[in-house]
Design a protein around this motif. Structure first.
Motif, PDB file in Angstrom:
ATOM      1  N   SER A 101       0.828  -1.203   0.000  1.00 38.09           N
ATOM      2  CA  SER A 101       0.000   0.000   0.000  1.00 38.09           C
ATOM      3  C   SER A 101       0.862   1.253   0.000  1.00 38.09           C
ATOM      4  O   SER A 101       0.634   2.191  -0.766  1.00 38.09           O
ATOM      5  N   ARG A 102       1.875   1.265   0.871  1.00 40.41           N
ATOM      6  CA  ARG A 102       2.728   2.453   0.998  1.00 40.41           C
ATOM      7  C   ARG A 102       3.509   2.735  -0.278  1.00 40.41           C
ATOM      8  O   ARG A 102       3.554   3.875  -0.772  1.00 40.41           O
ATOM      9  N   HIS A 103       4.105   1.704  -0.860  1.00 41.25           N
ATOM     10  CA  HIS A 103       4.928   1.918  -2.051  1.00 41.25           C
ATOM     11  C   HIS A 103       4.071   2.098  -3.300  1.00 41.25           C
ATOM     12  O   HIS A 103       4.488   2.761  -4.258  1.00 41.25           O
ATOM     13  N   ASN A 104       2.867   1.535  -3.293  1.00 43.71           N
ATOM     14  CA  ASN A 104       1.942   1.777  -4.396  1.00 43.71           C
ATOM     15  C   ASN A 104       1.584   3.256  -4.470  1.00 43.71           C
ATOM     16  O   ASN A 104       1.557   3.856  -5.546  1.00 43.71           O
ATOM     17  N   LEU A 105       1.329   3.852  -3.310  1.00 47.82           N
ATOM     18  CA  LEU A 105       1.031   5.282  -3.263  1.00 47.82           C
ATOM     19  C   LEU A 105       2.214   6.094  -3.782  1.00 47.82           C
ATOM     20  O   LEU A 105       2.053   7.031  -4.579  1.00 47.82           O
ATOM     21  N   ALA A 106       3.427   5.730  -3.365  1.00 47.80           N
ATOM     22  CA  ALA A 106       4.629   6.442  -3.808  1.00 47.80           C
ATOM     23  C   ALA A 106       4.824   6.302  -5.314  1.00 47.80           C
ATOM     24  O   ALA A 106       5.243   7.252  -5.992  1.00 47.80           O
ATOM     25  N   PHE A 107       4.525   5.118  -5.846  1.00 42.73           N
ATOM     26  CA  PHE A 107       4.657   4.866  -7.281  1.00 42.73           C
ATOM     27  C   PHE A 107       3.788   5.828  -8.078  1.00 42.73           C
ATOM     28  O   PHE A 107       4.244   6.477  -9.024  1.00 42.73           O
ATOM     29  N   HIS A 108       2.527   5.929  -7.680  1.00 40.05           N
ATOM     30  CA  HIS A 108       1.599   6.798  -8.412  1.00 40.05           C
ATOM     31  C   HIS A 108       1.934   8.274  -8.212  1.00 40.05           C
ATOM     32  O   HIS A 108       1.843   9.062  -9.157  1.00 40.05           O
ATOM     33  N   GLN A 109       2.343   8.640  -7.005  1.00 42.27           N
ATOM     34  CA  GLN A 109       2.694  10.033  -6.749  1.00 42.27           C
ATOM     35  C   GLN A 109       3.912  10.466  -7.554  1.00 42.27           C
ATOM     36  O   GLN A 109       4.015  11.631  -7.954  1.00 42.27           O
ATOM     37  N   LEU A 110       4.831   9.532  -7.796  1.00 43.00           N
ATOM     38  CA  LEU A 110       6.050   9.869  -8.521  1.00 43.00           C
ATOM     39  C   LEU A 110       5.745  10.444  -9.895  1.00 43.00           C
ATOM     40  O   LEU A 110       6.358  11.421 -10.324  1.00 43.00           O
ATOM     41  N   PHE A 111       4.798   9.842 -10.602  1.00 40.24           N
ATOM     42  CA  PHE A 111       4.472  10.325 -11.943  1.00 40.24           C
ATOM     43  C   PHE A 111       3.849  11.714 -11.895  1.00 40.24           C
ATOM     44  O   PHE A 111       4.189  12.581 -12.705  1.00 40.24           O
ATOM     45  N   ALA A 112       2.953  11.935 -10.947  1.00 43.50           N
ATOM     46  CA  ALA A 112       2.331  13.255 -10.817  1.00 43.50           C
ATOM     47  C   ALA A 112       3.372  14.311 -10.468  1.00 43.50           C
ATOM     48  O   ALA A 112       3.393  15.401 -11.057  1.00 43.50           O
ATOM     49  N   GLU A 113       4.257  13.973  -9.519  1.00 43.43           N
ATOM     50  CA  GLU A 113       5.268  14.930  -9.076  1.00 43.43           C
ATOM     51  C   GLU A 113       6.305  15.224 -10.152  1.00 43.43           C
ATOM     52  O   GLU A 113       6.877  16.317 -10.197  1.00 43.43           O
ATOM     53  N   THR A 114       6.565  14.250 -11.019  1.00 44.33           N
ATOM     54  CA  THR A 114       7.581  14.415 -12.058  1.00 44.33           C
ATOM     55  C   THR A 114       6.999  14.991 -13.339  1.00 44.33           C
ATOM     56  O   THR A 114       7.735  15.361 -14.251  1.00 44.33           O
ATOM     57  N   SER A 115       5.678  15.080 -13.404  1.00 48.52           N
ATOM     58  CA  SER A 115       5.020  15.540 -14.638  1.00 48.52           C
ATOM     59  C   SER A 115       5.328  16.994 -14.963  1.00 48.52           C
ATOM     60  O   SER A 115       5.248  17.401 -16.130  1.00 48.52           O
ATOM     61  N   GLY A 116       5.659  17.780 -13.940  1.00 51.23           N
ATOM     62  CA  GLY A 116       5.906  19.202 -14.157  1.00 51.23           C
ATOM     63  C   GLY A 116       4.638  20.025 -14.248  1.00 51.23           C
ATOM     64  O   GLY A 116       4.693  21.227 -14.514  1.00 51.23           O
ATOM     65  N   ASN A 117       3.479  19.389 -13.998  1.00 49.86           N
ATOM     66  CA  ASN A 117       2.189  20.075 -14.102  1.00 49.86           C
ATOM     67  C   ASN A 117       1.560  20.130 -12.711  1.00 49.86           C
ATOM     68  O   ASN A 117       1.038  19.139 -12.209  1.00 49.86           O
ATOM     69  N   THR A 118       1.603  21.311 -12.082  1.00 47.12           N
ATOM     70  CA  THR A 118       1.126  21.432 -10.701  1.00 47.12           C
ATOM     71  C   THR A 118      -0.386  21.265 -10.601  1.00 47.12           C
ATOM     72  O   THR A 118      -0.881  20.738  -9.592  1.00 47.12           O
ATOM     73  N   LEU A 119      -1.129  21.678 -11.619  1.00 41.51           N
ATOM     74  CA  LEU A 119      -2.581  21.502 -11.585  1.00 41.51           C
ATOM     75  C   LEU A 119      -2.935  20.019 -11.650  1.00 41.51           C
ATOM     76  O   LEU A 119      -3.799  19.547 -10.900  1.00 41.51           O
ATOM     77  N   LEU A 120      -2.264  19.290 -12.513  1.00 36.87           N
ATOM     78  CA  LEU A 120      -2.487  17.849 -12.617  1.00 36.87           C
ATOM     79  C   LEU A 120      -2.165  17.170 -11.288  1.00 36.87           C
ATOM     80  O   LEU A 120      -2.912  16.295 -10.825  1.00 36.87           O
ATOM     81  N   GLN A 121      -1.069  17.568 -10.674  1.00 37.08           N
ATOM     82  CA  GLN A 121      -0.678  16.989  -9.384  1.00 37.08           C
ATOM     83  C   GLN A 121      -1.748  17.259  -8.327  1.00 37.08           C
ATOM     84  O   GLN A 121      -2.113  16.361  -7.549  1.00 37.08           O
TER      85      GLN A 121
END
Length: 221
Positions: A128-148
């Motif tokens: 559960s913990r690393h699954n959350l980190a996995f998904h957050q990584l893409f949002a955080e790396t996207s460069g799009n703050t609204l998407l995040q």
């Protein structure tokens, strides 16, 4: 002395409530009071009130006249609608983040290794913990703050239901194969393939959540 009403204190209360819902310590429909969290977290009532307001805006809590604030409970239709939007946005996050993660893959590989270890040991809490980190990584790396921001709000809305899946259904461990496929596609430079797999992965989660008993959902509108 209670912490004064400021942004850091409000965020601490938001995080504490979010964690409690994600961990199953607060259930859908459960009523929350300012007095309880004022005492428990040693903060002021205005701080708790503002945290409630923010979490209601995020869709995690629900405020109703004469009934107060409670953990929001979704209908099955609302959950489906939420996951359709989430799948689209998560796939977009993968496409946007793919070039940066391909050129600097260390964090992606670290999280994937942790997911693989959780699968090998059948550790649902770590999954559960690393699954959350996995998904957050893409949002955080996207460069799009609204998407995040949008993905953060959508994820908050289903935290508790996702936790119920993770503790009750070993099928979630096998969903790591899709994490592995996404990671491999990113490393190979196949952003579209990775995004398509992510969309399918989110839909699989939707089906697992929908398999839960009616108890976990609000009655149809």
């Amino acid at each position: 002395m209670p912490v004064q009403n400021n942004a850091p204190a409000v965020q601490q209360v938001c995080h504490a409530i979010t964690r409690a819902i994600r961990d199953g310590r607060l259930a859908p429909g459960q009523r929350l009071t300012e007095a309880e969290f004022t005492q428990k977290l040693s903060v002021s009532r205005p701080t708790v009130r503002e945290a409630f307001r923010q979490l209601c805006s995020d869709g995690l809590l629900l405020s109703e006249p004469h009934r107060g604030v409670s953990v929001r409970q979704l209908t099955r239709r609302e959950l489906d609608d939420l996951f359709v939007i989430r799948a689209t946005l998560e796939a977009l996050a993968v496409r946007l983040a793919a070039p940066a993660l391909q050129s600097a893959p260390a964090e992606l590989i670290r999280i994937q290794d942790a997911l693989d270890q959780a699968q090998r040991t059948a550790d649902l809490t770590e999954m559960s913990r690393h699954n959350l980190a996995f998904h957050q990584l893409f949002a955080e790396t996207s460069g799009n703050t609204l998407l995040q921001s949008l993905l953060h709000r959508l994820t908050n809305s289903v935290y508790w239901l996702q936790f119920r899946v993770l503790v009750a259904d070993d099928k979630v461990l096998h969903s790591n194969s899709q994490h592995q496929e996404i990671t491999a596609a990113i490393l190979a430079g196949n952003a579209k393939t990775a995004a398509d797999i992510m969309a399918a992965h989110i839909d699989q989660t939707r089906l697992l959540v929908q398999s839960l008993d009616d108890f976990y959902f609000a009655p149809p509108l």
